[in-house]
Design an enzyme around this catalytic site. Sequence first.
Site, PDB file in Angstrom:
ATOM      1  CE  LYS A 128      -1.543   2.611   3.297  1.00 47.43           C
ATOM      2  NZ  LYS A 128      -1.580   3.924   2.645  1.00 47.43           N
ATOM      3  N   GLY A 183       7.526   5.180   7.608  1.00 49.32           N
ATOM      4  CA  GLY A 183       6.697   6.370   7.786  1.00 49.32           C
ATOM      5  C   GLY A 183       7.066   7.067   9.079  1.00 49.32           C
ATOM      6  CB  SER A 184       5.376   9.696  10.968  1.00 51.50           C
ATOM      7  OG  SER A 184       4.118   9.102  11.202  1.00 51.50           O
ATOM      8  CB  THR A 185       8.211   8.175  15.294  1.00 56.17           C
ATOM      9  OG1 THR A 185       9.486   8.207  14.637  1.00 56.17           O
ATOM     10  CG2 THR A 185       8.354   7.451  16.620  1.00 56.17           C
ATOM     11  CB  THR A 203       2.083   6.195  11.344  1.00 60.61           C
ATOM     12  OG1 THR A 203       1.622   7.527  11.110  1.00 60.61           O
ATOM     13  CG2 THR A 203       1.154   5.228  10.678  1.00 60.61           C
ATOM     14  N   GLY A 204       4.122   4.564  13.188  1.00 68.84           N
ATOM     15  CA  GLY A 204       4.833   3.314  13.463  1.00 68.84           C
ATOM     16  C   GLY A 204       4.411   2.710  14.804  1.00 68.84           C
ATOM     17  CD  GLU A 259      14.151   1.011   8.389  1.00 75.91           C
ATOM     18  OE1 GLU A 259      14.598   2.002   8.989  1.00 75.91           O
ATOM     19  OE2 GLU A 259      14.785  -0.047   8.270  1.00 75.91           O
ATOM     20  CB  CYS A 311      13.860   9.128   7.001  1.00 73.41           C
ATOM     21  SG  CYS A 311      14.790   8.003   5.963  1.00 73.41           S
ATOM     22  CD  GLU A 358      11.314  13.360  10.654  1.00 78.20           C
ATOM     23  OE1 GLU A 358      10.227  12.950  11.095  1.00 78.20           O
ATOM     24  OE2 GLU A 358      12.024  12.689   9.890  1.00 78.20           O
TER      25      GLU A 358
END
Length: 476
Positions: free
Chosen positions: A170, A221-223, A225-226, A243, A277, A374
């Site tokens: 996706k 993706g972002s932390t 969302t991770g 990641e 990133c 960030e």
Amino acid sequence: MIFDGNYTMTIAGRPVVSDKTLPVVNPATEQVIAHVPDASRAQLDAAVEAARAAFPAWSARPMAERQALVAAIGDCLLASKDAFSALLTAEQGRPRAGCDWEVATCADWCHAVSTFTLPVEVREEAGRRVEIRHTPLGVVGAITPWNAPILMAIWKMAPALLAGNTLVLKPSPYTPLTTLRLGELLRDVLPPGVVNIVTGGNDLGQWITDHPGIAKVSFTGSTATGKRVMESAARTLKRVTLEMGGNDAGIVLPDVDPKAVAPALFWGAFFNSAQVCVAIKRLYIHADIYDDVARELVDYARTIRIGDGSMQGSDLGPVQNRMQFDKVSSLIEQTKAEGHRFLIGGEVPEGPGYFIPVTIVDNPPEDARVVTEEAFGPILPLLKYDDIEDVIRRANDSESGLGGSVWSNDIDQARRIGERLQTGTVWINEMFAFSPHAPFGGHKQSGVGVEHGMAGLLEFTNIQTITSRPLAAAAG
Ligand code: NAD
């Protein structure tokens, strides 16, 4: 090859449309350039089912055949490289040279990964043979971001397939086009169901992480969302590779030539309009050369042309989407309101297009938001230091631990500093030196697990130990 304007998902090797669609916006013009399917939950189920059905035959295929087909994905990208690159510029915003690089790197990656194989370790112990091997997991769910969409897709697809898994991929709803095109072309390359491409919003991502038919989620993706991905994957004990974001420090030692190093520092921070990133997001410069490096960076920044990435002469494009544009604009406003000095930039023009000028901030305090967060956009704080121990402490004072860089003529000293950075990658006198052979991942809240190299490949496998001894020994 020139791509036409219709975009379909790929499920079980066939084109699939959806009742609902999502608009895709060119960030340089804010024009809607395509509509893509917004997959339903039933369509995700169909994609997972197709991947599960394809798994037994795919995983049983001899390694040499899987290697050849992974290489063929690279050939397929090369055969349409100009069309992919132009489409990438249209959806992502980056000028063509950077998109050419991304597409070429994807092809190189497939060719390099196609030379890997899964190791088997054999130990003989007291009449017993112990064999340690690696088996594929099943269906991998891959979720990618919008900053380098096709590269992030290949970084997951190539090793996942080589290891014998099948895939449901996706892309980000902001940049789905190149990934959908790749899916279309792979219908003629791979058996049906081996690679399935589905598009939709964040809900679709959540459904993937929840889905009981998926064995592993590989997420970039972002932390924030991770963390949600890990939480949701825990319910079915899926394997995860995450990641995520970074707040990478660059450390410039006093022995460098400011003019000579400025272009590399600039591009290390601002390539892809700073949406990388592992870009330099805090630049620590020794006090002895701070003013000189700052001046050279600003002089260099003045030579950079910002514009529509499809126009010749643009060095930097817009940021990729409205959400990110608003986020970076508000960070610039807050930095201004806090009274920090701008060496260049700081005025965001009216649209159309999500254009933000290169913005460099002069030695803000260490707890300013522009230092601690960030930005993921073209605003860079320069920070002064005069003591090595102090700068190492400041560089490590972050919940992130993705990358870092050290710049010096004394490579041994730079290495000693690099070894003390709490990050998954350290670059010395270079940036973005990714390699299919070198593991890449984040320490601390920047990641779980790694991609690339043998370690990255093995994250797409389970370990299986088989021990055996002659039956006569068991009888005795
Ligand atoms: P994001 O987290 O918003 O989205 C990433 C992907 O996750 C998208 O496909 C999105 O649709 C999906 N998603 C959103 N919510 C989800 C959920 N609840 N469950 C499952 N999937 C969900 O990130 P982004 O804004 O697209 O990308 C920017 C971030 O990515 C930055 O923080 C950047 O540092 C990071 N990044 C990291 C790396 C790396 O290798 N470490 C590489 C590129 C980007």
